[in-house]
Scaffold this motif. Structure first.
Motif, PDB file in Angstrom:
ATOM      1  N   MET A   1      63.867 -35.108  -2.237  1.00 58.70           N
ATOM      2  CA  MET A   1      65.220 -34.936  -1.699  1.00 58.70           C
ATOM      3  C   MET A   1      66.187 -34.487  -2.791  1.00 58.70           C
ATOM      4  O   MET A   1      67.064 -33.676  -2.567  1.00 58.70           O
ATOM      5  CB  MET A   1      65.723 -36.247  -1.097  1.00 58.70           C
ATOM      6  CG  MET A   1      65.043 -36.623   0.198  1.00 58.70           C
ATOM      7  SD  MET A   1      65.449 -38.301   0.651  1.00 58.70           S
ATOM      8  CE  MET A   1      64.535 -38.453   2.193  1.00 58.70           C
TER       9      MET A   1
ATOM     10  N   PHE B   1      69.340 -46.294   3.089  1.00 60.05           N
ATOM     11  CA  PHE B   1      68.669 -45.070   2.678  1.00 60.05           C
ATOM     12  C   PHE B   1      67.585 -45.364   1.661  1.00 60.05           C
ATOM     13  O   PHE B   1      67.725 -46.244   0.821  1.00 60.05           O
ATOM     14  CB  PHE B   1      69.672 -44.105   2.038  1.00 60.05           C
ATOM     15  CG  PHE B   1      70.563 -43.429   3.041  1.00 60.05           C
ATOM     16  CD1 PHE B   1      70.219 -42.192   3.551  1.00 60.05           C
ATOM     17  CD2 PHE B   1      71.734 -44.036   3.475  1.00 60.05           C
ATOM     18  CE1 PHE B   1      71.042 -41.563   4.473  1.00 60.05           C
ATOM     19  CE2 PHE B   1      72.555 -43.420   4.403  1.00 60.05           C
ATOM     20  CZ  PHE B   1      72.212 -42.179   4.903  1.00 60.05           C
TER      21      PHE B   1
ATOM     22  N   HIS C   1      75.719 -41.982  -0.863  1.00 57.57           N
ATOM     23  CA  HIS C   1      75.459 -42.526   0.477  1.00 57.57           C
ATOM     24  C   HIS C   1      76.410 -43.689   0.760  1.00 57.57           C
ATOM     25  O   HIS C   1      76.931 -43.826   1.860  1.00 57.57           O
ATOM     26  CB  HIS C   1      74.012 -43.033   0.579  1.00 57.57           C
ATOM     27  CG  HIS C   1      72.983 -41.946   0.715  1.00 57.57           C
ATOM     28  ND1 HIS C   1      73.128 -40.889   1.574  1.00 57.57           N
ATOM     29  CD2 HIS C   1      71.782 -41.772   0.108  1.00 57.57           C
ATOM     30  CE1 HIS C   1      72.059 -40.102   1.491  1.00 57.57           C
ATOM     31  NE2 HIS C   1      71.228 -40.613   0.594  1.00 57.57           N
TER      32      HIS C   1
ATOM     33  N   HIS D   1      73.377 -40.488  -6.562  1.00 59.78           N
ATOM     34  CA  HIS D   1      73.025 -40.047  -5.206  1.00 59.78           C
ATOM     35  C   HIS D   1      73.192 -41.213  -4.209  1.00 59.78           C
ATOM     36  O   HIS D   1      73.811 -41.070  -3.157  1.00 59.78           O
ATOM     37  CB  HIS D   1      71.576 -39.539  -5.247  1.00 59.78           C
ATOM     38  CG  HIS D   1      71.001 -39.145  -3.917  1.00 59.78           C
ATOM     39  ND1 HIS D   1      70.865 -37.837  -3.530  1.00 59.78           N
ATOM     40  CD2 HIS D   1      70.522 -39.892  -2.889  1.00 59.78           C
ATOM     41  CE1 HIS D   1      70.320 -37.801  -2.312  1.00 59.78           C
ATOM     42  NE2 HIS D   1      70.100 -39.038  -1.909  1.00 59.78           N
ATOM     43  N   GLU D   2      72.663 -42.384  -4.570  1.00 59.90           N
ATOM     44  CA  GLU D   2      72.783 -43.537  -3.674  1.00 59.90           C
ATOM     45  C   GLU D   2      74.241 -43.961  -3.527  1.00 59.90           C
ATOM     46  O   GLU D   2      74.676 -44.361  -2.446  1.00 59.90           O
ATOM     47  CB  GLU D   2      71.942 -44.722  -4.183  1.00 59.90           C
ATOM     48  CG  GLU D   2      70.450 -44.455  -4.273  1.00 59.90           C
ATOM     49  CD  GLU D   2      69.835 -43.951  -2.978  1.00 59.90           C
ATOM     50  OE1 GLU D   2      70.231 -44.424  -1.892  1.00 59.90           O
ATOM     51  OE2 GLU D   2      68.963 -43.061  -3.049  1.00 59.90           O
TER      52      GLU D   2
HETATM   53 ZN   LIG Z   1      69.495 -39.903  -0.193  1.00 57.54          ZN
END
Ligand SMILES: [Zn+2]
Length: 278
Positions: A97, A91, A81, A77-78
């Protein structure tokens, strides 16, 4: 030499560059390194993961206290980003989330998509899911292969499994979100609350726990007209925060076939679509 670390690279491009074709080669640390990001593990409080980037390099910090599946997904997920939202603020991302941001189009949803596409790529996932029943037993089996969470794997199974299906998350008060397979999307809609004969309603009211898949009349789950004439398979489990997660599976596709014929006769699908676009 291959140009590394291009922002905007898709998971598909990254995996192709790295020549990854097997689930066991989906090593998130190596993939992140290729993208210019180093993953470190620390005890985090108040978030599951965060990213800080400087120039072309980033540090992704993942909560060391979380389970392996969660750590992998957080890192993916990171990395999403990093590849998609580079240059914007740093973030910090929470478990909520990862669990809730599946239907709204926003940076969190895009990062979740990125993580799924990277760690359960359709090209690898689809053949392994082929002809498997759309149940949580199948989800568990595939989650173990990909070392991913149940929810993320269930979404993939609905999207890339062999059958029409839907994943629905119901909270104690209201439906939270749902993900339909492409052949169901925009054609069949879930009811606002599961009917009284569903396992989900038993789970939500505390009357029962997971009971495995069962046959239920389609109108218990689907609000389209004439849904009471069909049967579907429901598999529900209790999930985080008092919610129930449900897989709906049209193992008998008659409802969809009848819908095809009806749409063809009346042209209703096309005119409905046109209205949506206006
Ligand atoms: Zn995120």
């Amino acid at each position: 030499m291959v140009e590394m670390n291009r922002p905007g690279m898709t998971p598909f491009e990254i995996l192709a560059d790295l020549g990854i074709h097997d689930p066991e080669d989906l090593d998130i640390e190596a993939i992140a390194y290729y993208c210019g990001a180093t993953i470190v593990y620390k005890s985090l409080f108040g978030c599951e993961a965060r990213i800080m980037g400087v120039g072309d390099e980033a540090i992704i910090t993942v909560n060391a206290r979380s389970a392996l599946e969660r750590r992998r997904f957080s890192a993916g997920h990171e990395l999403g980003h990093w590849m998609r939202d580079r240059g914007t603020a740093a973030f910090q991302c929470s478990e909520k989330m990862f669990d809730d941001e599946w239907s709204q189009e926003n940076p969190e949803q895009r990062a979740n998509r990125f993580a799924s596409d990277l760690l359960m790529p359709p090209k690898i996932f689809r053949p392994l899911a082929k002809n498997l029943p759309i149940t949580f037993a199948t989800v568990q089996q595939l989650a173990a292969v990909f070392k991913m969470s149940l929810s993320a794997t269930a979404i993939r199974l609905v999207e890339y499994g062999s059958y029409p299906a839907m994943l629905v998350c119901n909270g104690p008060e209201a439906r939270m979100w749902y993900v339909p397979s492409s052949n169901v999307k925009g054609r069949l809609w879930p009811v606002d609350r599961p009917g009284q004969w569903t396992h989900a309603s038993g789970i939500l009211s505390g009357r029962s726990r997971a009971n495995g898949p069962h046959d239920v009349r389609a109108d218990e789950w689907i609000k389209n007209c004439r849904a009471d004439q069909y049967w579907i398979k429901e598999d529900s489990i209790p999930w985080s925060g008092g919610t129930a997660l449900t897989l709906i599976w049209w193992d008998d596709e008659r409802q969809l076939i009848d819908l095809d014929n009806f749409e063809e006769e009346t042209g209703s699908w096309r005119s409905d679509r046109r209205r949506d676009w206006d």
